[in-house]
Scaffold this active site. Structure first.
Site, PDB file in Angstrom:
ATOM      1  N   ARG A  12       3.933 -43.787 -25.564  1.00  0.00           N
ATOM      2  CA  ARG A  12       2.978 -44.898 -25.747  1.00  0.00           C
ATOM      3  C   ARG A  12       2.326 -45.275 -24.414  1.00  0.00           C
ATOM      4  O   ARG A  12       2.126 -46.450 -24.104  1.00  0.00           O
ATOM      5  CB  ARG A  12       3.670 -46.136 -26.338  1.00  0.00           C
ATOM      6  CG  ARG A  12       4.285 -45.934 -27.719  1.00  0.00           C
ATOM      7  CD  ARG A  12       3.203 -45.706 -28.759  1.00  0.00           C
ATOM      8  NE  ARG A  12       3.734 -45.687 -30.114  1.00  0.00           N
ATOM      9  CZ  ARG A  12       4.200 -44.595 -30.732  1.00  0.00           C
ATOM     10  NH1 ARG A  12       4.213 -43.417 -30.119  1.00  0.00           N
ATOM     11  NH2 ARG A  12       4.623 -44.673 -31.984  1.00  0.00           N
TER      12      ARG A  12
ATOM     13  N   GLU B 191       3.352 -53.464 -28.086  1.00  0.00           N
ATOM     14  CA  GLU B 191       2.599 -52.208 -28.044  1.00  0.00           C
ATOM     15  C   GLU B 191       1.085 -52.464 -28.095  1.00  0.00           C
ATOM     16  O   GLU B 191       0.342 -51.876 -27.306  1.00  0.00           O
ATOM     17  CB  GLU B 191       3.017 -51.314 -29.209  1.00  0.00           C
ATOM     18  CG  GLU B 191       2.252 -50.012 -29.220  1.00  0.00           C
ATOM     19  CD  GLU B 191       2.493 -49.196 -30.480  1.00  0.00           C
ATOM     20  OE1 GLU B 191       3.599 -48.671 -30.629  1.00  0.00           O
ATOM     21  OE2 GLU B 191       1.565 -49.082 -31.290  1.00  0.00           O
TER      22      GLU B 191
ATOM     23  N   SER C 129       3.610 -50.905 -35.402  1.00  0.00           N
ATOM     24  CA  SER C 129       4.721 -51.437 -34.596  1.00  0.00           C
ATOM     25  C   SER C 129       4.162 -52.459 -33.605  1.00  0.00           C
ATOM     26  O   SER C 129       3.244 -52.142 -32.851  1.00  0.00           O
ATOM     27  CB  SER C 129       5.383 -50.329 -33.778  1.00  0.00           C
ATOM     28  OG  SER C 129       5.864 -49.307 -34.609  1.00  0.00           O
TER      29      SER C 129
HETATM   30  P1  FAD Z   1      -8.203 -50.117 -30.995  1.00  0.00           P
HETATM   31  O1  FAD Z   1      -7.158 -50.931 -31.630  1.00  0.00           O
HETATM   32  O2  FAD Z   1      -9.611 -50.466 -31.273  1.00  0.00           O
HETATM   33  O3  FAD Z   1      -7.964 -50.118 -29.410  1.00  0.00           O
HETATM   34  C1  FAD Z   1      -6.666 -49.920 -28.898  1.00  0.00           C
HETATM   35  C2  FAD Z   1      -6.777 -49.794 -27.371  1.00  0.00           C
HETATM   36  O4  FAD Z   1      -7.509 -48.628 -27.046  1.00  0.00           O
HETATM   37  C3  FAD Z   1      -7.551 -50.953 -26.725  1.00  0.00           C
HETATM   38  O5  FAD Z   1      -7.025 -51.166 -25.436  1.00  0.00           O
HETATM   39  C4  FAD Z   1      -8.969 -50.424 -26.627  1.00  0.00           C
HETATM   40  O6  FAD Z   1      -9.718 -51.045 -25.603  1.00  0.00           O
HETATM   41  C5  FAD Z   1      -8.701 -48.961 -26.318  1.00  0.00           C
HETATM   42  N1  FAD Z   1      -9.748 -48.060 -26.793  1.00  0.00           N
HETATM   43  C6  FAD Z   1     -10.120 -47.822 -28.081  1.00  0.00           C
HETATM   44  N2  FAD Z   1     -11.081 -46.876 -28.110  1.00  0.00           N
HETATM   45  C7  FAD Z   1     -11.324 -46.521 -26.825  1.00  0.00           C
HETATM   46  C8  FAD Z   1     -12.211 -45.599 -26.191  1.00  0.00           C
HETATM   47  N3  FAD Z   1     -13.061 -44.841 -26.900  1.00  0.00           N
HETATM   48  N4  FAD Z   1     -12.186 -45.499 -24.841  1.00  0.00           N
HETATM   49  C9  FAD Z   1     -11.330 -46.264 -24.090  1.00  0.00           C
HETATM   50  N5  FAD Z   1     -10.485 -47.166 -24.635  1.00  0.00           N
HETATM   51  C10 FAD Z   1     -10.480 -47.277 -25.980  1.00  0.00           C
HETATM   52  N6  FAD Z   1       0.241 -45.785 -33.321  1.00  0.00           N
HETATM   53  C11 FAD Z   1       1.022 -44.726 -33.047  1.00  0.00           C
HETATM   54  O7  FAD Z   1       1.028 -44.229 -31.896  1.00  0.00           O
HETATM   55  N7  FAD Z   1       1.819 -44.158 -33.978  1.00  0.00           N
HETATM   56  C12 FAD Z   1       1.876 -44.618 -35.240  1.00  0.00           C
HETATM   57  O8  FAD Z   1       2.599 -44.080 -36.059  1.00  0.00           O
HETATM   58  C13 FAD Z   1       1.065 -45.727 -35.579  1.00  0.00           C
HETATM   59  N8  FAD Z   1       1.102 -46.247 -36.825  1.00  0.00           N
HETATM   60  C14 FAD Z   1       0.326 -47.321 -37.130  1.00  0.00           C
HETATM   61  C15 FAD Z   1       0.389 -47.830 -38.444  1.00  0.00           C
HETATM   62  C16 FAD Z   1      -0.384 -48.913 -38.801  1.00  0.00           C
HETATM   63  C17 FAD Z   1      -0.327 -49.433 -40.209  1.00  0.00           C
HETATM   64  C18 FAD Z   1      -1.246 -49.515 -37.845  1.00  0.00           C
HETATM   65  C19 FAD Z   1      -2.125 -50.661 -38.242  1.00  0.00           C
HETATM   66  C20 FAD Z   1      -1.298 -49.030 -36.541  1.00  0.00           C
HETATM   67  C21 FAD Z   1      -0.504 -47.932 -36.171  1.00  0.00           C
HETATM   68  N9  FAD Z   1      -0.512 -47.405 -34.868  1.00  0.00           N
HETATM   69  C22 FAD Z   1       0.246 -46.302 -34.578  1.00  0.00           C
HETATM   70  C23 FAD Z   1      -1.335 -48.038 -33.822  1.00  0.00           C
HETATM   71  C24 FAD Z   1      -2.808 -47.566 -33.817  1.00  0.00           C
HETATM   72  O9  FAD Z   1      -3.157 -47.000 -35.045  1.00  0.00           O
HETATM   73  C25 FAD Z   1      -3.087 -46.555 -32.713  1.00  0.00           C
HETATM   74  O10 FAD Z   1      -2.740 -47.082 -31.464  1.00  0.00           O
HETATM   75  C26 FAD Z   1      -4.551 -46.133 -32.686  1.00  0.00           C
HETATM   76  O11 FAD Z   1      -4.746 -45.087 -31.764  1.00  0.00           O
HETATM   77  C27 FAD Z   1      -5.503 -47.270 -32.334  1.00  0.00           C
HETATM   78  O12 FAD Z   1      -6.804 -46.814 -32.581  1.00  0.00           O
HETATM   79  P2  FAD Z   1      -8.029 -47.807 -32.697  1.00  0.00           P
HETATM   80  O13 FAD Z   1      -9.271 -46.969 -32.748  1.00  0.00           O
HETATM   81  O14 FAD Z   1      -7.835 -48.738 -33.830  1.00  0.00           O
HETATM   82  O15 FAD Z   1      -7.955 -48.567 -31.301  1.00  0.00           O
HETATM   83  N1  EPU Z   2      15.128 -49.818 -38.554  1.00  0.00           N
HETATM   84  C1  EPU Z   2      15.783 -50.998 -38.817  1.00  0.00           C
HETATM   85  N2  EPU Z   2      15.132 -51.953 -39.559  1.00  0.00           N
HETATM   86  C2  EPU Z   2      13.874 -51.741 -40.051  1.00  0.00           C
HETATM   87  C3  EPU Z   2      13.217 -50.523 -39.775  1.00  0.00           C
HETATM   88  C4  EPU Z   2      13.871 -49.569 -39.012  1.00  0.00           C
HETATM   89  O1  EPU Z   2      16.903 -51.213 -38.387  1.00  0.00           O
HETATM   90  O2  EPU Z   2      13.346 -52.643 -40.704  1.00  0.00           O
HETATM   91  C5  EPU Z   2      15.822 -48.820 -37.717  1.00  0.00           C
HETATM   92  C6  EPU Z   2      16.484 -47.707 -38.513  1.00  0.00           C
HETATM   93  O3  EPU Z   2      17.733 -47.458 -37.927  1.00  0.00           O
HETATM   94  C7  EPU Z   2      15.573 -46.523 -38.287  1.00  0.00           C
HETATM   95  C8  EPU Z   2      15.028 -46.804 -36.894  1.00  0.00           C
HETATM   96  O4  EPU Z   2      14.910 -48.216 -36.844  1.00  0.00           O
HETATM   97  O5  EPU Z   2      16.268 -45.326 -38.316  1.00  0.00           O
HETATM   98  C9  EPU Z   2      13.694 -46.145 -36.605  1.00  0.00           C
HETATM   99  O6  EPU Z   2      12.748 -46.538 -37.604  1.00  0.00           O
HETATM  100  P1  EPU Z   2      11.431 -45.672 -37.857  1.00  0.00           P
HETATM  101  O7  EPU Z   2      11.788 -44.263 -38.181  1.00  0.00           O
HETATM  102  O8  EPU Z   2      10.587 -46.419 -38.846  1.00  0.00           O
HETATM  103  O9  EPU Z   2      10.745 -45.617 -36.451  1.00  0.00           O
HETATM  104  P2  EPU Z   2      10.348 -46.757 -35.406  1.00  0.00           P
HETATM  105  O10 EPU Z   2      11.050 -46.467 -34.133  1.00  0.00           O
HETATM  106  O11 EPU Z   2      10.527 -48.115 -35.960  1.00  0.00           O
HETATM  107  C10 EPU Z   2       8.386 -45.372 -34.456  1.00  0.00           C
HETATM  108  C11 EPU Z   2       6.998 -45.664 -33.980  1.00  0.00           C
HETATM  109  C12 EPU Z   2       6.034 -45.669 -35.149  1.00  0.00           C
HETATM  110  C13 EPU Z   2       6.058 -44.299 -35.811  1.00  0.00           C
HETATM  111  C14 EPU Z   2       7.480 -44.028 -36.290  1.00  0.00           C
HETATM  112  C15 EPU Z   2       7.634 -42.640 -36.873  1.00  0.00           C
HETATM  113  C16 EPU Z   2       7.205 -46.993 -31.970  1.00  0.00           C
HETATM  114  C17 EPU Z   2       7.081 -48.330 -31.352  1.00  0.00           C
HETATM  115  N3  EPU Z   2       6.954 -46.928 -33.277  1.00  0.00           N
HETATM  116  O12 EPU Z   2       8.787 -46.467 -35.262  1.00  0.00           O
HETATM  117  O13 EPU Z   2       4.725 -45.885 -34.634  1.00  0.00           O
HETATM  118  O14 EPU Z   2       5.172 -44.240 -36.903  1.00  0.00           O
HETATM  119  O15 EPU Z   2       8.393 -44.140 -35.175  1.00  0.00           O
HETATM  120  O16 EPU Z   2       7.592 -41.710 -35.838  1.00  0.00           O
HETATM  121  O17 EPU Z   2       7.496 -46.011 -31.282  1.00  0.00           O
HETATM  122  C18 EPU Z   2       3.160 -47.605 -34.055  1.00  0.00           C
HETATM  123  O18 EPU Z   2       3.268 -47.204 -32.895  1.00  0.00           O
HETATM  124  O19 EPU Z   2       2.394 -48.527 -34.384  1.00  0.00           O
HETATM  125  C19 EPU Z   2       3.984 -46.973 -35.097  1.00  0.00           C
HETATM  126  C20 EPU Z   2       3.985 -47.370 -36.370  1.00  0.00           C
END
Ligand code: FAD
Ligand code: EPU
Length: 351
Positions: free
Chosen positions: A172, A343, A246
């Site tokens: 991240r 995050e 997250s």
């Molecule tokens: P924004 O939210 O618009 O911006 C995020 C940051 O990036 C800001 O600092 C912004 O200024 C900067 N930015 C955006 N575009 C540019 C650009 N073109 N140039 C320079 N800076 C820029 N993230 C994960 O890593 N793994 C996950 O599994 C994951 N799951 C998600 C699930 C859900 C339901 C949600 C809502 C979010 C999740 N995220 C996850 C977080 C998010 O989707 C990612 O971080 C994504 O890359 C953000 O993209 P965005 O275009 O919405 O960026």
């Molecule tokens: N868990 C709990 N309670 C909950 C949910 C999860 O105790 O309510 C525990 C369980 O033990 C589980 C562990 O947390 O095994 C990990 O959960 P999960 O697999 O959902 O992964 P996470 O660490 O919570 C991360 C990323 C997610 C990404 C998933 C899958 C971060 C901060 N988050 O979540 O990214 O989708 O792994 O790879 O690293 C995001 O960044 O926005 C995001 C959604």
């Protein structure tokens, strides 16, 4: 609201950002610039209001908490080309504009027989934001498949192209995340392969493929489908309830600290850290243990599906969500002695 346009951009004054952040919190920007051609950037960053460090680059707004109005202009890239730069028959370099929707790009690549991004299916947001926090899921980080990042360097007022090795990708983390006011990513070049090397190590993928009847030699598109199914089950859909995925990063602590915590809390899940001397803790587990899962304070709450996801049940403000996040972090600190950090980028307040 006043609107004006120039060559390759459109400007809206006093624009609402409510529909441009997936928390769905109310906020405004004094100026919103929608850029349809990255060639307009040198001209746009010639204007004092855009040159200011407060100018926010906005993608899909899925990793942002707007704790107030945007302090300056907001610039959104609406460029949407995907092109093939190189193809040696087995490896392909694809270039995608920053404004391409991430999940559409993953599906486009899979549809053209190109593998590598399948575990990253259904992450919200844009291609341009993918390198910012080096998006990751289900055992894969996007930096592994990035060839180069093209950007407008706001400090140098010049277009730059950074090879992946210069981007300092980490969990991240990246060069771009550390200097949020410097680089505007205009396009990303990806290194993808026609040979599928499955990455099925993350808990749940194998089980999901078995449930789909695809456990034997799954194809890349089937792995993407398994990831999509798990994500739909585990994470709330921002179209239904506002959230930014997250809210906290999983904390990385020294190995000795992780082991001491695990002897005190035997159920504490531990994951590989950034090196052999560290471990990643599960922030979700720490928060869950503090009793926050499903809790609600007015319209600001913690998802009942996943303890790491803060949700807006309707009319929460960014400040109310931030106050809840602070209470959660304080509780985790008090119970486990572990600091958890947000995050999403917080606009209008400091953590
Ligand atoms: P924004 O939210 O618009 O911006 C995020 C940051 O990036 C800001 O600092 C912004 O200024 C900067 N930015 C955006 N575009 C540019 C650009 N073109 N140039 C320079 N800076 C820029 N993230 C994960 O890593 N793994 C996950 O599994 C994951 N799951 C998600 C699930 C859900 C339901 C949600 C809502 C979010 C999740 N995220 C996850 C977080 C998010 O989707 C990612 O971080 C994504 O890359 C953000 O993209 P965005 O275009 O919405 O960026
Ligand atoms: N868990 C709990 N309670 C909950 C949910 C999860 O105790 O309510 C525990 C369980 O033990 C589980 C562990 O947390 O095994 C990990 O959960 P999960 O697999 O959902 O992964 P996470 O660490 O919570 C991360 C990323 C997610 C990404 C998933 C899958 C971060 C901060 N988050 O979540 O990214 O989708 O792994 O790879 O690293 C995001 O960044 O926005 C995001 C959604």
């Amino acid at each position: 609201m006043n609107a004006a346009s120039g060559n390759g951009y459109r400007i809206v004054e006093n624009a609402r950002l409510d529909a441009r952040n997936t928390f769905g919190v109310p906020a405004r920007a004094p100026l919103l610039v929608e850029v349809t051609d990255a060639a307009a950037l040198p001209e746009l960053f010639g204007y004092a209001m855009l040159r200011a460090p407060s100018t926010l680059i906005l993608g899909g707004g899925s990793n942002l908490l707007l704790a107030g109005d945007a302090p300056g202009a907001v610039l959104a890239l609406e460029t949407r080309r995907i092109e093939r730069l190189r193809d040696d028959g087995s490896n392909v370099i694809l270039r995608a504009d920053a404004g391409v929707v991430w999940h559409d790009f993953v599906l486009w690549a899979l549809g053209h027989g190109l593998c590598g991004l399948e575990n990253l299916a259904l992450i919200p947001g844009t291609v341009g934001a993918a390198p910012i926090q080096n998006i990751g899921a289900y055992g894969v980080e996007v930096g592994e498949h990035i060839h180069a990042v093209e950007a407008f360097d706001r400090q140098q007022h010049a277009t730059v192209r950074l090879a992946a090795a210069a981007c300092a990708f980490g969990y991240r983390d990246s060069l771009f995340k550390r200097q949020p006011d410097r680089y505007l990513v205009t396009a990303v070049e990806f290194n993808l392969s026609r040979t599928f090397v499955p990455r099925l190590g993350y808990a749940g993928i194998g089980e999901e493929l078995r449930a789909m009847g695809m456990a034997e030699a799954p194809r890349a598109a089937q792995v993407a489908e398994a990831v999509i199914r798990i994500r739909r089950r585990k994470l709330p859909d921002p179209a239904i309830v506002g959230n930014a995925g997250s809210f906290f990063k999983n904390p990385i602590v020294p190995l000795a600290r992780a082991e001491a915590l695990q002897s005190q809390f035997p159920a504490l899940p531990l994951f590989a850290g950034s090196d052999t001397g560290s471990r990643k803790l599960s922030a979700a587990w720490l928060i869950d243990q503090c009793g926050f899962k499903g809790r609600r304070d007015g319209d600001a709450g913690v998802s009942a599906e996943h303890a790491l996801v803060l949700v807006n049940h309707g009319h929460a403000t960014g400040l109310q969500l931030l106050a809840l996040a602070r209470r959660i972090a304080e509780a985790v600190q008090a119970r486990f002695g572990v600091a958890i950090e947000p995050e999403p980028r917080i606009i209008g307040a400091t953590w």
